[in-house]
Design a protein around this motif. Structure first.
Motif, PDB file in Angstrom:
ATOM      1  N   TYR A  23       1.120  -1.417  -0.074  1.00  0.00           N
ATOM      2  CA  TYR A  23      -0.290   0.134   0.074  1.00  0.00           C
ATOM      3  C   TYR A  23       0.714   1.036  -0.165  1.00  0.00           C
ATOM      4  CZ  TYR A  23      -4.118   3.414   1.547  1.00  0.00           C
ATOM      5  OH  TYR A  23      -4.430   4.787   1.209  1.00  0.00           O
ATOM      6  N   ARG A  26       2.463   1.735  -3.207  1.00  0.00           N
ATOM      7  CA  ARG A  26       1.304   1.910  -4.572  1.00  0.00           C
ATOM      8  C   ARG A  26       0.490   3.474  -4.646  1.00  0.00           C
ATOM      9  NH1 ARG A  26      -1.323  -1.191  -7.975  1.00  0.00           N
ATOM     10  NH2 ARG A  26      -3.241  -0.518  -7.566  1.00  0.00           N
ATOM     11  N   LYS A  35       1.942  -5.192  -7.804  1.00  0.00           N
ATOM     12  CA  LYS A  35       0.397  -5.131  -8.095  1.00  0.00           C
ATOM     13  C   LYS A  35      -0.169  -5.765  -6.909  1.00  0.00           C
ATOM     14  CE  LYS A  35      -0.110  -2.942 -12.495  1.00  0.00           C
ATOM     15  NZ  LYS A  35       0.393  -1.700 -11.512  1.00  0.00           N
ATOM     16  N   ASN A  36      -1.637  -5.619  -6.884  1.00  0.00           N
ATOM     17  CA  ASN A  36      -2.581  -6.076  -6.130  1.00  0.00           C
ATOM     18  C   ASN A  36      -3.950  -7.212  -5.533  1.00  0.00           C
ATOM     19  OD1 ASN A  36      -3.476  -3.917  -7.679  1.00  0.00           O
ATOM     20  ND2 ASN A  36      -5.583  -3.876  -6.410  1.00  0.00           N
ATOM     21  N   ALA A  37      -2.964  -8.374  -6.660  1.00  0.00           N
ATOM     22  CA  ALA A  37      -4.545  -9.277  -6.863  1.00  0.00           C
ATOM     23  C   ALA A  37      -4.860  -9.840  -5.927  1.00  0.00           C
ATOM     24  CB  ALA A  37      -3.390 -10.475  -7.950  1.00  0.00           C
ATOM     25  N   CYS A  38      -4.476  -9.872  -4.716  1.00  0.00           N
ATOM     26  CA  CYS A  38      -4.873 -11.079  -3.817  1.00  0.00           C
ATOM     27  C   CYS A  38      -4.827 -10.372  -2.669  1.00  0.00           C
ATOM     28  CB  CYS A  38      -4.132 -12.681  -3.656  1.00  0.00           C
ATOM     29  SG  CYS A  38      -3.324 -12.532  -3.339  1.00  0.00           S
ATOM     30  N   GLU A  39      -3.455  -9.571  -2.365  1.00  0.00           N
ATOM     31  CA  GLU A  39      -3.050  -9.143  -0.994  1.00  0.00           C
ATOM     32  C   GLU A  39      -3.803 -10.148   0.086  1.00  0.00           C
ATOM     33  OE1 GLU A  39      -3.816  -4.712  -0.451  1.00  0.00           O
ATOM     34  OE2 GLU A  39      -5.524  -5.158  -2.318  1.00  0.00           O
ATOM     35  N   GLN A  40      -2.806 -11.027  -0.337  1.00  0.00           N
ATOM     36  CA  GLN A  40      -2.720 -12.529   0.354  1.00  0.00           C
ATOM     37  C   GLN A  40      -1.527 -13.201   1.026  1.00  0.00           C
ATOM     38  OE1 GLN A  40      -6.593 -14.540  -0.533  1.00  0.00           O
ATOM     39  NE2 GLN A  40      -6.417 -14.503   1.101  1.00  0.00           N
ATOM     40  N   GLU A  42      -0.745 -15.326  -2.154  1.00  0.00           N
ATOM     41  CA  GLU A  42      -1.079 -16.029  -2.152  1.00  0.00           C
ATOM     42  C   GLU A  42      -0.360 -16.200  -4.678  1.00  0.00           C
ATOM     43  OE1 GLU A  42      -2.411 -19.179  -1.529  1.00  0.00           O
ATOM     44  OE2 GLU A  42      -2.245 -18.018   0.493  1.00  0.00           O
ATOM     45  N   CYS A  43      -0.703 -15.261  -5.283  1.00  0.00           N
ATOM     46  CA  CYS A  43      -0.174 -14.406  -6.557  1.00  0.00           C
ATOM     47  C   CYS A  43       1.116 -13.806  -6.876  1.00  0.00           C
ATOM     48  CB  CYS A  43      -1.305 -13.812  -6.641  1.00  0.00           C
ATOM     49  SG  CYS A  43      -1.481 -11.867  -6.117  1.00  0.00           S
ATOM     50  N   PHE A 101      -0.800  -8.229 -15.480  1.00  0.00           N
ATOM     51  CA  PHE A 101      -1.180  -7.586 -14.295  1.00  0.00           C
ATOM     52  C   PHE A 101      -0.256  -8.747 -13.493  1.00  0.00           C
ATOM     53  CE2 PHE A 101      -3.561  -6.754 -10.219  1.00  0.00           C
ATOM     54  CZ  PHE A 101      -3.705  -5.417 -10.503  1.00  0.00           C
ATOM     55  N   THR A 103       2.866  -9.897 -14.629  1.00  0.00           N
ATOM     56  CA  THR A 103       4.091  -9.467 -15.207  1.00  0.00           C
ATOM     57  C   THR A 103       4.910  -8.328 -14.218  1.00  0.00           C
ATOM     58  OG1 THR A 103       2.862  -9.361 -17.092  1.00  0.00           O
ATOM     59  CG2 THR A 103       4.990  -8.373 -17.323  1.00  0.00           C
ATOM     60  N   PRO A 104       4.387  -7.335 -13.409  1.00  0.00           N
ATOM     61  CA  PRO A 104       5.561  -7.048 -12.971  1.00  0.00           C
ATOM     62  C   PRO A 104       5.829  -8.246 -11.458  1.00  0.00           C
ATOM     63  CG  PRO A 104       3.627  -5.597 -12.899  1.00  0.00           C
ATOM     64  CD  PRO A 104       3.557  -7.028 -13.935  1.00  0.00           C
ATOM     65  N   LEU A 133       0.643 -16.221  -9.618  1.00  0.00           N
ATOM     66  CA  LEU A 133      -0.315 -16.394 -10.903  1.00  0.00           C
ATOM     67  C   LEU A 133      -0.255 -16.003 -11.894  1.00  0.00           C
ATOM     68  CD1 LEU A 133      -3.212 -17.038  -8.112  1.00  0.00           C
ATOM     69  CD2 LEU A 133      -1.737 -18.773  -9.036  1.00  0.00           C
ATOM     70  N   ARG A 135      -3.574 -15.351 -15.042  1.00  0.00           N
ATOM     71  CA  ARG A 135      -4.536 -15.986 -15.833  1.00  0.00           C
ATOM     72  C   ARG A 135      -4.901 -16.403 -17.183  1.00  0.00           C
ATOM     73  NH1 ARG A 135      -8.303 -19.579 -14.393  1.00  0.00           N
ATOM     74  NH2 ARG A 135     -10.506 -19.294 -14.198  1.00  0.00           N
TER      75      ARG A 135
ATOM     76  N   LYS B  98       3.740  -2.863 -19.486  1.00  0.00           N
ATOM     77  CA  LYS B  98       3.187  -3.832 -18.963  1.00  0.00           C
ATOM     78  C   LYS B  98       4.612  -4.395 -18.373  1.00  0.00           C
ATOM     79  CE  LYS B  98      -1.258  -4.141 -20.873  1.00  0.00           C
ATOM     80  NZ  LYS B  98      -2.153  -5.326 -21.312  1.00  0.00           N
ATOM     81  N   PHE B 105      -3.183   0.773 -14.284  1.00  0.00           N
ATOM     82  CA  PHE B 105      -4.962  -0.346 -14.696  1.00  0.00           C
ATOM     83  C   PHE B 105      -5.197   0.143 -13.529  1.00  0.00           C
ATOM     84  CE2 PHE B 105      -1.221  -3.559 -14.911  1.00  0.00           C
ATOM     85  CZ  PHE B 105      -2.018  -4.395 -16.202  1.00  0.00           C
ATOM     86  N   ALA B 260     -11.578 -15.019 -12.129  1.00  0.00           N
ATOM     87  CA  ALA B 260     -10.444 -15.394 -11.122  1.00  0.00           C
ATOM     88  C   ALA B 260      -8.991 -14.190 -12.392  1.00  0.00           C
ATOM     89  CB  ALA B 260      -9.883 -16.380 -10.582  1.00  0.00           C
ATOM     90  N   LEU B 262      -7.121 -11.258 -12.895  1.00  0.00           N
ATOM     91  CA  LEU B 262      -6.006 -10.798 -11.802  1.00  0.00           C
ATOM     92  C   LEU B 262      -6.203  -9.559 -11.093  1.00  0.00           C
ATOM     93  CD1 LEU B 262      -2.366 -12.156 -11.998  1.00  0.00           C
ATOM     94  CD2 LEU B 262      -4.362 -13.224 -10.881  1.00  0.00           C
ATOM     95  N   PRO B 264      -8.582  -6.798  -9.776  1.00  0.00           N
ATOM     96  CA  PRO B 264      -9.908  -6.428  -8.837  1.00  0.00           C
ATOM     97  C   PRO B 264     -10.195  -5.466 -10.042  1.00  0.00           C
ATOM     98  CG  PRO B 264      -7.836  -5.019  -7.718  1.00  0.00           C
ATOM     99  CD  PRO B 264      -6.988  -5.979  -9.210  1.00  0.00           C
ATOM    100  N   GLY B 312      -7.082  -5.516 -16.416  1.00  0.00           N
ATOM    101  CA  GLY B 312      -6.278  -6.957 -15.998  1.00  0.00           C
ATOM    102  C   GLY B 312      -6.964  -8.143 -15.717  1.00  0.00           C
ATOM    103  N   PHE B 315     -12.103 -12.530 -19.298  1.00  0.00           N
ATOM    104  CA  PHE B 315     -12.390 -13.719 -19.514  1.00  0.00           C
ATOM    105  C   PHE B 315     -14.611 -13.570 -18.776  1.00  0.00           C
ATOM    106  CE2 PHE B 315      -8.504 -13.400 -16.591  1.00  0.00           C
ATOM    107  CZ  PHE B 315      -7.994 -13.528 -18.773  1.00  0.00           C
ATOM    108  N   ARG B 344      -9.796  -8.872  -3.091  1.00  0.00           N
ATOM    109  CA  ARG B 344      -9.914 -10.416  -4.003  1.00  0.00           C
ATOM    110  C   ARG B 344     -10.894 -11.214  -3.001  1.00  0.00           C
ATOM    111  NH1 ARG B 344      -9.779 -11.669  -8.646  1.00  0.00           N
ATOM    112  NH2 ARG B 344      -7.637  -9.998  -8.402  1.00  0.00           N
ATOM    113  N   GLN B 732      -7.361 -22.820 -18.702  1.00  0.00           N
ATOM    114  CA  GLN B 732      -8.808 -22.170 -17.831  1.00  0.00           C
ATOM    115  C   GLN B 732      -9.227 -23.338 -18.278  1.00  0.00           C
ATOM    116  OE1 GLN B 732     -10.024 -18.755 -18.216  1.00  0.00           O
ATOM    117  NE2 GLN B 732      -8.685 -17.808 -18.094  1.00  0.00           N
ATOM    118  N   PHE B 754      -7.929 -16.901  -2.699  1.00  0.00           N
ATOM    119  CA  PHE B 754      -7.184 -17.924  -4.255  1.00  0.00           C
ATOM    120  C   PHE B 754      -6.319 -18.358  -2.786  1.00  0.00           C
ATOM    121  CE2 PHE B 754      -6.701 -13.868  -7.974  1.00  0.00           C
ATOM    122  CZ  PHE B 754      -7.701 -14.640  -8.133  1.00  0.00           C
TER     123      PHE B 754
END
Lengths: 154, 824
Positions: A23, A26, A35-40, A42-43, A101, A103-104, A133, A135, B98, B105, B260, B262, B264, B312, B315, B344, B732, B754
């Motif tokens: 945070y 950013r 990036k902030n895809a899951c913030e836990q 996992e990703c 997303f 990539t970084p 991760l 996608r 990117k 984003f 899913a 990435l 949000p 981001g 789908f 998430r 997927q 996740f």
């Protein structure tokens, strides 16, 4: 809080104690590349170096980064006008970027992998990137990108 | 109850100045081009060279606060200098941004004086909201607004097909996670805390959760004013009473898959001087968002201006609205820019999912494995709101027997309301669920008649000139048999795998590991169907920049990662021979491009860009003729440069040329409501998969060792992007086969993270072998066939077939769980 980010001492004011390093990077330091895809945790999309170790910055409390050295994807790129580095060139050449997303985080993770193991085998690549991760790509072109970067062909 | 005593005075109505990013290379050129383009909704006070750079902008009115806005224009304001026309794979124009972290984003947007939005959501899947006390939330320092359903000034509901979904719940709660109130505060945590301080009283009701039961006459209604059956699509072909000597039946289930993406759900709403709002948003279809947001805000459409922010991934999950109306409501109420970014967990409640399905099939065949009839019933759980369920049902029905020639078909597909999470678009869109069932059935049929699984498919393969169950003639190439042969003829995967089942967890040294191989093929429609007026708009402008021709392409088409920005430039380069092409930011100041869904955007927006280029060629030729010069190259010759350098100067020195084209595919038609007959689809696309798996039969763990896939793409406009779509789509499908499921119990999502919703990692994905056919469709631009969805469809049943081959387990449900294998 004060820490070194991409080689520059930075200070963020009024940081609430619950804020993550992600945070702060950013939203307070103007570095939204992580990036902030899951913030836990996992990703892997928020991967940065903290004192040279690749970490998920979402899992690092801002206070834990005080006085330490942080390198983000922006730091690896050498600035927006600089030529992309070998890992970045490899991602472009292989077509490993779609939405971008992930990539970084992957750029940092691959940079970390190749710094430890310049010529990884495919299983080693997969194991090293298991925490990132993606996608969009199904990972095939990410594998190609890492092979390209490792082979010095990018 | 919604009168909000603001803890601080309302901010000055924002007239935020904007920094719309240009590009790094040859900024002078771009400035010129962008300046010539439609100015767009936001007042552009300055330009910066990159999105990551925050520009200090001086607004026109010095009494207003200075605004700093970092908006996502850079991702789509792209200068394509690298070469490459149709059929090549030039580097993505947004690629450098990117890989360097500079691409903006939607969650990266930032404005000076910006507030953060947060949402209070229902913890119950079905309830009556009996009271709301906002006092504590409003009293929290840093809170600027707390809004509820009564604060929605316009239409209080929205929806893609039916406006049945409340912007904010009134009294009826129909799914867990339904938005009830929204908050704006000066810190995201403050906003979240304020939302949690809202005291909501509920009368909790028993949810309607079983799809079969929801269809029974006595069931509670999810919506009091309409039955739970949302749509029924029957299809009748041939003799409904046909019989056959070999009959196989099966009941199958497909779990609820999440897109899913990435990135949000997120965006930035900025109030405008004219009482309207500018919304920077990650979406799949700007104009359908604009229509819905404007209606809910009670504003004319021209006062609700949308610009695409960096997306981001999508789908299907960005077809419906999420935070769009909420952010705009908060921005208009507070007079400040408002950013909303879902975490998430909230994202799992913030978008629709793939419909879970129950599918019952009966296949009748002769003893040689030739199909005589198929009877099927498909029940798709649409959850609480309609979203695009109607179209998903039609797809499941019309594509529901697969790419096979069957003389007699009795098909009924149903979509219904329950109190489960709302479901709608996801890659494959109704074709995925059906394919798992019909391909499982084809394997059963193969076993029943003693044939190889590929052979039974070859004997029934659809081909050009056959008719679909809807009566629609299959025109153009339909290489079903060829695709199956291609994957069959690929060399088998090597014996050793990189990892055993269980990965690096040392669960086995190979004991109890059995290999299996499975096949599947699927069919998908491309573009919108059933008579929908499906069109895309493109504006292409030509002018001289530094004495050389340059093109600016302006569309509202959403780049969601698929590479549409690359493709648009490729088309311009091929059609006009102009090296420098700039892709303007996508926004609503140009006409609709339709959705980035249904595998349609290269076909549709690509087609529109091409048509605009062809119109420009005619005008260029006319100008040259008027000047007494004939163009050096004929209009039909696309091999060489269209004009010489001198001719370009001659044609454009009198001024820029611009063409805007609204382009349509050939019309489709509605299905007959009784028989399901009708030419509903524009184009069919096919892909086949062969999956090779290692299964630890003692632990029920699966490692996919290799996937071979073959797909006809008509024309690979960008071969690298085509491969990326096939590989990503296959992943997927593998996810649905093995791990991806939103687990819903009594209407409650059990795994919104996740950590608990499993996605394929790089450890789970195997090497993929691709065969890409280019058999031109006579009706489409360049003969192309939509690429994005077909690979998602057949990879799921191929993986499951391979597990069956290894284990003998029946496996009638996806995702396959270890207990399905071990318990078999």
């Amino acid at each position: 809080m004060t820490c070194t980010v991409n080689g520059v001492p930075r200070t963020a004011d009024d940081v609430w104690e619950g804020e993550s390093l992600l945070y702060v990077l950013r939203e307070r330091l103007g570095l939204p590349g992580s990036k902030n895809a899951c913030e836990q945790g996992e990703c892997g999309s928020c991967t940065v170096y903290l004192d040279g170790t690749a970490v998920c910055s979402c899992l690092v409390a801002a206070g834990q980064a005080v006085g330490r050295e942080v390198v983000t994807v922006e730091g690896l790129s050498g600035g927006p006008d600089a030529e992309p580095g070998p890992v970045q060139r490899a991602f472009l050449a292989a077509g490993a970027v779609q939405c971008g997303f992930c990539t970084p985080g992957l750029i940092v993770a691959v940079d970390d992998l190749l710094s430890r193991n310049p010529h990884p085998t495919d299983p080693q690549i997969r194991e090293a990137l298991a925490g990132n991760l993606c996608r969009c790509t199904g990972y095939e072109k990410i594998m190609e990108a890492v092979r390209l970067a490792a082979g010095g062909q990018a | 109850m919604t009168t909000i005593p603001f803890t601080e005075p309302l901010g000055t109505a924002g007239s935020c100045a904007f920094s719309v990013a240009g590009t790094t290379e040859n900024a002078q050129d771009i400035e010129s081009l962008a300046g010539a383009a439609p100015a767009g909704p936001a007042r552009i006070a300055d330009r910066v060279r990159r999105s990551g750079q925050v520009a200090q902008v001086r607004p026109a009115d010095a009494t207003r606060p200075t605004a700093q806005v970092r908006v996502g224009a850079r991702p789509t304001g792209l200068d394509v200098r690298v070469g490459g026309g149709v059929g090549s794979s030039p580097q993505r124009p947004d690629g450098r941004l990117k890989v360097s972290g500079e691409f903006a984003f939607s969650s990266d947007l930032w404005a000076d004086d910006m507030l953060w939005g947060a949402t209070l959501r229902s913890p119950y899947p079905r309830a009556k909201l009996t009271g709301l006390d906002l006092t504590a939330a409003v009293a929290l320092p840093g809170v600027y607004a707390v809004l509820t359903a009564q604060d929605v000034p316009g239409r209080r509901v929205y929806g893609l097909e039916h406006a049945d979904q409340p912007v904010l719940a009134g009294t009826e709660i129909r799914y867990q996670g339904e938005p009830i109130a929204i908050v704006a505060a000066d810190h995201p945590e403050t906003a979240r805390r304020a939302a949690s301080l809202i005291k909501a009283d509920y009368e909790v009701l028993a949810p309607v959760t079983d799809p079969d039961a929801a269809l029974l006459p006595g069931s509670d209604r999810v919506h009091a004013d309409r039955p739970n059956l949302l749509r029924h699509v029957p299809i009748r072909k041939g003799d409904p009473a046909a019989t056959a000597p070999v009959v196989v039946t099966g009941e199958y289930q497909v779990g609820m898959q999440d897109q899913a993406f990435l990135g949000p759900e997120s965006g930035l709403a900025v109030p405008a001087e004219d009482g309207g709002v500018d919304l920077y948003i990650a979406t799949q279809w700007l104009h359908v968002d604009q229509q819905q947001v404007a209606a809910c805000l009670g504003l004319p459409q021209e006062k609700v201006r949308l610009t695409l922010a960096g997306v981001g991934g999508a789908f299907g999950a960005r077809e419906d609205l999420s935070m769009q109306v909420h952010a705009c409501l908060l921005a208009l109420r507070t007079g400040r820019p408002v950013k909303m970014v879902y975490g998430r967990e909230e994202s799992f409640f913030g978008h629709v999912h793939r419909h879970p399905a129950r599918l019952r099939y009966e296949h009748g065949a002769d003893r040689d494995g030739r199909l005589v009839y198929v009877k099927a019933s498909i029940v798709l759980d649409g959850g609480a709101y309609a979203s695009s369920t109607g179209a998903v049902v039609a797809n499941a029905a019309t594509l529901g027997i697969g790419p096979y020639d069957v003389p007699n078909v009795v098909m009924d597909a149903y979509g219904l309301y329950t109190n489960n999470p709302p479901c709608g678009a996801m890659r494959g869109f109704g074709a995925v669920q059906a394919c798992f069932a019909y391909e499982s059935q084809m394997d059963r049929l193969a076993a029943a008649v003693g044939l190889d699984p590929v052979e039974v498919r070859l004997r029934n393969a659809l081909t050009t000139g056959d008719r679909m169950p809807t009566g629609q003639l299959v025109e153009g190439p339909a290489p079903v048999a060829e695709l199956l042969r291609l994957v069959r003829e690929r060399p088998q995967a090597p014996a050793g795998a990189d990892f055993p089942p269980g990965g690096t967890a040392n669960t086995t040294r190979g004991e109890g590991v059995v290999r299996g191989v499975g096949y599947a093929i699927g069919i998908k429609n491309v573009c919108f169907s059933e008579g929908f007026d499906d069109f895309a708009t493109a504006r292409v402008r030509l002018e001289l920049v530094g004495g050389r021709p340059a093109a600016l392409v302006h569309t509202a088409a959403a780049e969601v990662g698929q590479g549409l920005v690359t493709v648009q430039a490729q088309i311009v380069r091929t059609e006009l021979g102009v090296e420098q092409v700039t892709i303007a930011p996508a926004d609503t100041s140009v006409g609709s491009a339709g959705s980035s869904s249904a595998s349609r955007q290269t076909y549709m927006t690509g087609g529109a860009v091409r048509a605009a280029c062809l119109a420009l060629r005619a005008r260029l030729a006319a100008r040259l003729t008027a000047l007494g010069r004939a163009p050096s190259t004929s209009d039909n010759d696309k091999k060489g440069p269209f004009l010489s350098a001198e001719e370009w100067v001659g044609a454009l020195e009198a001024g820029a040329l611009e063409e805007t084209v609204e382009w349509r595919h050939r019309p489709t038609h509605a299905l007959d409501p009784e028989t399901g007959q009708g030419d509903a689809h524009v184009q069919y696309a096919f892909a086949a998969h062969r999956a090779t798996v290692d299964v630890d039969v003692e632990l029920g763990l699966v490692k996919v060792v290799e996937i071979a896939t073959a797909q006809d793409v008509g024309k690979a406009v960008n071969p690298q992007a085509v491969a990326g779509q096939i590989q990503g789509g296959t992943a997927q499908g593998l996810g649905l086969a093995l791990m991806e499921e939103i687990q819903v119990v009594d209407g409650m999502v059990r795994n919104p993270s996740f950590t608990d919703y499993l996605l394929p990692t790089i450890m789970d994905m195997p090497p993929m072998r691709l065969d890409v056919l280019e058999l031109a469709d006579p009706h489409s631009p360049y003969g192309l066939r939509g690429v994005g969805e077909p690979p998602t469809i057949s990879s799921t049943p191929a993986v499951v077939a391979a597990i069956r081959a290894a284990t003998g387990a029946a496996l009638t449900r996806v995702p396959v769980r270890p207990e399905h294998i071990v318990g078999a």
